[in-house]
Design a protein around this motif. Structure first.
Motif, mmCIF file in Angstrom:
data_model
loop_
_atom_site.group_PDB
_atom_site.id
_atom_site.type_symbol
_atom_site.label_atom_id
_atom_site.label_comp_id
_atom_site.label_asym_id
_atom_site.label_seq_id
_atom_site.Cartn_x
_atom_site.Cartn_y
_atom_site.Cartn_z
ATOM 1 N N SER A 125 36.374 26.013 39.959
ATOM 2 C CA SER A 125 37.119 26.573 38.834
ATOM 3 C C SER A 125 36.214 26.745 37.622
ATOM 4 O O SER A 125 35.250 26.002 37.425
ATOM 5 N N PHE A 126 36.529 27.762 36.829
ATOM 6 C CA PHE A 126 35.878 27.985 35.543
ATOM 7 C C PHE A 126 36.926 28.597 34.629
ATOM 8 O O PHE A 126 38.044 28.904 35.069
ATOM 9 N N THR A 127 36.598 28.769 33.366
ATOM 10 C CA THR A 127 37.554 29.402 32.464
ATOM 11 C C THR A 127 36.982 30.699 31.920
ATOM 12 O O THR A 127 35.773 30.824 31.696
ATOM 13 N N LEU A 143 29.431 35.270 27.071
ATOM 14 C CA LEU A 143 29.068 33.959 26.546
ATOM 15 C C LEU A 143 29.323 32.915 27.622
ATOM 16 O O LEU A 143 30.447 32.778 28.120
ATOM 17 N N LEU A 144 28.290 32.187 27.992
ATOM 18 C CA LEU A 144 28.404 31.095 28.954
ATOM 19 C C LEU A 144 28.175 29.793 28.204
ATOM 20 O O LEU A 144 27.061 29.519 27.748
ATOM 21 N N ASN A 145 29.244 29.021 28.063
ATOM 22 C CA ASN A 145 29.158 27.769 27.297
ATOM 23 C C ASN A 145 28.524 28.019 25.926
ATOM 24 O O ASN A 145 27.606 27.309 25.494
ATOM 25 N N ASP A 146 28.994 29.112 25.285
ATOM 26 C CA ASP A 146 28.588 29.528 23.932
ATOM 27 C C ASP A 146 27.196 30.152 23.867
ATOM 28 O O ASP A 146 26.699 30.427 22.771
ATOM 29 N N VAL A 162 24.452 35.431 27.982
ATOM 30 C CA VAL A 162 23.705 35.642 29.226
ATOM 31 C C VAL A 162 24.142 36.961 29.850
ATOM 32 O O VAL A 162 25.210 37.496 29.537
ATOM 33 N N LYS A 163 23.296 37.483 30.742
ATOM 34 C CA LYS A 163 23.689 38.634 31.555
ATOM 35 C C LYS A 163 24.512 38.123 32.731
ATOM 36 O O LYS A 163 24.029 37.328 33.545
ATOM 37 N N ALA A 164 25.734 38.591 32.832
ATOM 38 C CA ALA A 164 26.643 38.071 33.856
ATOM 39 C C ALA A 164 26.151 38.367 35.261
ATOM 40 O O ALA A 164 26.423 37.608 36.193
ATOM 41 N N CYS A 165 25.420 39.477 35.437
ATOM 42 C CA CYS A 165 24.992 39.860 36.783
ATOM 43 C C CYS A 165 23.792 39.059 37.268
ATOM 44 O O CYS A 165 23.446 39.117 38.447
ATOM 45 N N MET A 166 23.143 38.320 36.367
ATOM 46 C CA MET A 166 21.932 37.583 36.735
ATOM 47 C C MET A 166 22.090 36.072 36.568
ATOM 48 O O MET A 166 21.130 35.329 36.730
ATOM 49 N N THR A 167 23.295 35.618 36.243
ATOM 50 C CA THR A 167 23.508 34.199 35.954
ATOM 51 C C THR A 167 24.580 33.636 36.879
ATOM 52 O O THR A 167 25.679 34.188 36.970
ATOM 53 N N LYS A 168 24.260 32.533 37.544
ATOM 54 C CA LYS A 168 25.202 31.925 38.477
ATOM 55 C C LYS A 168 26.282 31.144 37.732
ATOM 56 O O LYS A 168 26.039 30.567 36.678
ATOM 57 N N ASP A 190 32.342 25.740 34.073
ATOM 58 C CA ASP A 190 31.755 26.609 33.051
ATOM 59 C C ASP A 190 32.840 27.255 32.198
ATOM 60 O O ASP A 190 33.918 27.610 32.695
ATOM 61 N N GLU A 191 32.524 27.424 30.920
ATOM 62 C CA GLU A 191 33.398 28.141 30.004
ATOM 63 C C GLU A 191 32.754 29.492 29.705
ATOM 64 O O GLU A 191 31.689 29.558 29.092
ATOM 65 N N VAL A 192 33.392 30.553 30.176
ATOM 66 C CA VAL A 192 32.869 31.907 30.008
ATOM 67 C C VAL A 192 33.815 32.665 29.091
ATOM 68 O O VAL A 192 35.039 32.515 29.180
#
Length: 696
Positions: A21-23, A74-77, A80-86, A91-93
């Protein structure tokens, strides 16, 4: 909760993985471990990743390759590029709106000395060219380092579910791209002299003849190679059209990445722009994933890709509009439809020929450009550098493999290794593999109506020989010296007969070989065809529409047998019973209903800010949009401020356009006070109302 993941696929296995899960903007969503953020969001039905800092326009995925920045989140504030970041559990996105605010660091960062490494050979790129070069260097025991920015080796091969063209002996022709990637990776890892860094990116080549590498996204390393191979592939071109940045406008490579690698069904209705091999293949992959392909537009008089790729789409029921271009992607916050138009000999739209089609995704496949900046810099700074694959010349992956093989030998010789000269036949094979499609023949199908007869529905000269290579009776002939020649069935000329082993049918990359068996019922022979659409279930006893290689419906025929051959990469063989007069013409069956591709009654084009909305008073769309964004909800107020609708036509032309502008800005017209219509309907000389007459 929306779930856009593929549930089945005719070629690719669907793994069963534990979800995490993530948000997203505070709402809980589900993802798969280690998948990219972009894939997780799209799998949950999220297409809009943020708003542009300049005008607030919606942003979404386009390249899925780190080449652009439309997918920033925004990944945890942290941006990042969403297509290159796992994604990771917990995680809070969140959407990125405007410029990001970077979190403050409480402590000064720790610094250390940059590592510098000298090495004989460096390969930039772990796709077909880079892997093939590395294998040759490994055979000679030459210490080499291969760098690739992805977690897995194979490059675009990892996205290709279709069988490859070319030569079986030279480049694994007849094998699916995903399987070729496994073969090359397995082979290169046999050689201990080859070191591999994945998730590592070349950042630049500098004048002191070193290469800066970001290793595994965490460490900067400086490399000083004696010889470098640039096998960095290509990046997709784009074109300018209205609405071209709307979420839902996507590159072909991104589409294949998300569908074939990440198993996300990012579209329900797809329209393709571009008829080269990339666009044609992507359309076929979409059909395999259960996506409706509404159509394909190509500006040239004929598609530039292989005819067999085009024929596969047409047989499936996908219309191809040559001499057409895209006018606009339409929708308020994401793609809702596309408008195309015919083009004249100058490739300019023909007014009045526009057609609009409902779709949620527009796939742009208008060509590739080499990622060759590393090679250019290396040459400028006097480094020993070679290029291979698309970084050298745009061609098929089979050509990239063989070019990489040659470059590996050349690198060894540059390093002083005891390597043989590149054989002349290698050079010739490389030229053949990268050649463009040749002439097209109006070849007549075999007229033999006895025994079992293979029928070839390939009419264009391209490098391909799997069918002749696998025939156990050696009854299929393609010139060995030049495999671009069309196949010929020797039949009675050799004194042998086809035994109906079906190997030629299953291995053909273009699904362009069928078998016609006249033995049991010469008047209604059995036709065997290859089929790759298990998610569009076809069963024994079904009535299906038989299609010729050119897409002509030949009539309804009965399916008498359905077989899946696991050892042939899940190819399905269908046996159809058909009348003798059409049997040899059958090349496939329709898999998509014709209504899918029907045009909308209304032609839709998105209005750009510089477009004149009010012809009479010359008021632009941008002027009216600005008022709407300020909160204007009364068309009469818009009229009073701008004079739009006060001209000679009294709003007959501009009022519908102003209504559409409110809609495009997300304002329901139920919230808008319409223009008060007053007499007169047409212009009238005022004297008429006073009874003035010009008669004397």
């Amino acid at each position: 909760m929306t779930d856009k993941r593929l549930k089945e696929h005719p070629i690719l296995p669907i793994p069963s993985l534990q979800k995490i899960s993530f948000t997203w903007n505070g709402s809980t969503m589900w993802a798969l471990p280690d998948e990219m953020i972009s894939s997780a969001l799209l799998a949950n039905g999220v297409k809009i990743f943020g708003k542009h800092k300049k005008d607030g326009s919606p942003q979404g995925i386009f390249c899925a390759n780190g080449q652009c920045s439309q997918c920033m989140v925004l990944l945890n504030d942290f941006p990042v590029k969403a297509c290159m970041t796992k994604i990771s559990a917990g995680d809070e996105v969140a959407e990125l709106r405007g410029d990001p605010i970077f979190p403050k660091k409480s402590n000064a960062p720790y610094s250390k000395e940059i590592k510098r490494i000298e090495l004989p050979a460096l390969i930039l790129g772990g796709g077909p060219a880079g892997l093939s070069a590395g294998i040759e260097l490994g055979k000679m025991g030459i210490k080499s380092l291969l760098i690739d920015d992805k977690p897995s080796l194979g490059g675009k091969l990892l996205l290709q579910t279709h069988r490859f063209f070319g030569s079986i002996s030279a480049v694994h022709a007849g094998t699916r791209g995903i399987e070729i990637a496994k073969k090359l990776e397995s082979e290169i890892k046999k050689h201990p002299s080859i070191e591999i860094w994945t998730n590592s990116t070349a950042l630049g080549i500098f004048r002191d003849r070193v290469v800066g590498i970001l290793k595994e996204g965490k460490e900067y390393v400086i490399l000083k190679p004696q010889v470098t191979l640039v096998a960095t592939g290509a990046r997709e071109r784009s074109i300018v059209f209205r609405g071209n940045t709307l979420p839902g406008v996507i590159g072909a490579g991104a589409f294949q990445t998300l569908v074939n690698r990440d198993l996300v069904k990012i579209s329900d209705r797809l329209f393709i722009i571009g008829g080269g091999n990339v666009g044609l293949i992507a359309g076929y992959h979409a059909l395999q994933a259960g996506i409706e392909v509404v159509g394909l537009a190509e500006a040239m008089p004929e598609c530039g890709g292989y005819k067999v790729h085009k024929d596969k789409l047409i047989r499936a029921g996908v219309p191809i509009y040559t001499n057409h271009t895209i006018i606009s992607a339409n929708g308020r916050t994401e793609v809702e439809s596309v408008t195309i138009s015919e083009v004249n000999e100058l490739f300019r739209p023909v007014e009045g020929s526009e057609r609009s089609f409902k779709c949620d995704t527009i796939l742009v496949a208008v060509g590739l450009d080499p990622v060759n900046e590393f090679a250019i810099k290396a040459k400028k700074f006097g480094m020993h550098v070679l290029s291979a694959g698309d970084a050298e010349e745009i061609a098929e992956a089979s050509a990239a493999m063989f070019a990489g093989k040659i470059r590996g030998v050349e690198m060894a010789k540059m390093l002083g290794a005891d390597a043989p000269d590149v054989p002349e036949n290698w050079v010739k094979t490389a030229e053949i593999l990268k050649s463009r499609p040749g002439r097209t023949e109006n070849k007549k199908n075999q007229n033999c109506e006895d025994g079992i007869v293979p029928v070839f529905h390939c009419y264009q000269e391209i490098p391909c020989n799997p069918c002749s290579s696998v025939c156990p009776q050696h009854l299929i002939k393609i010139e060995e010296a030049d495999i671009r020649h069309l196949p010929v069935f020797l039949g009675g000329k050799s004194g042998k007969k086809c035994v109906g082993c079906e190997k030629c049918v299953t291995i053909c990359p273009g699904l362009a070989v069928t078998l016609v068996d006249y033995r049991n019922d010469p008047q209604n022979p059995t036709v065997t065809i290859a089929h790759e659409f298990s998610n569009r279930a076809t069963r024994e006893g079904d009535s299906v529409t038989a299609i010729s290689s050119e897409g002509e419906p030949l009539g309804d025929v009965t399916v008498t047998n359905v077989r899946t051959i696991e050892k042939n990469d899940h190819t399905i063989l269908l046996k159809l019973q058909a009348p003798k007069n059409i049997a040899a013409r059958i090349a496939g069956i329709r898999v998509q209903e014709l209504w899918v591709s029907e045009a909308m009654e209304e032609k839709i084009t998105r209005i750009t800010d510089d477009t004149i909305v009010c012809r009479c008073e010359r008021i632009t769309a941008g002027t009216i949009r600005e008022l709407i964004r300020k909160g204007y909800r009364d068309v009469n107020e818009v009229k009073a401020v701008t004079r739009a609708g006060m001209g000679a036509c009294q709003g007959k032309t501009c009022q519908p356009l102003i209504k559409r502008l409110f809609s495009e800005e997300g304002v329901p017209f139920t919230d808008v006070t319409e223009n008060t219509r007053r007499p007169l309907f047409i212009e009238v000389p005022i004297g008429i109302f006073a009874g003035v007459s010009e008669e004397k």
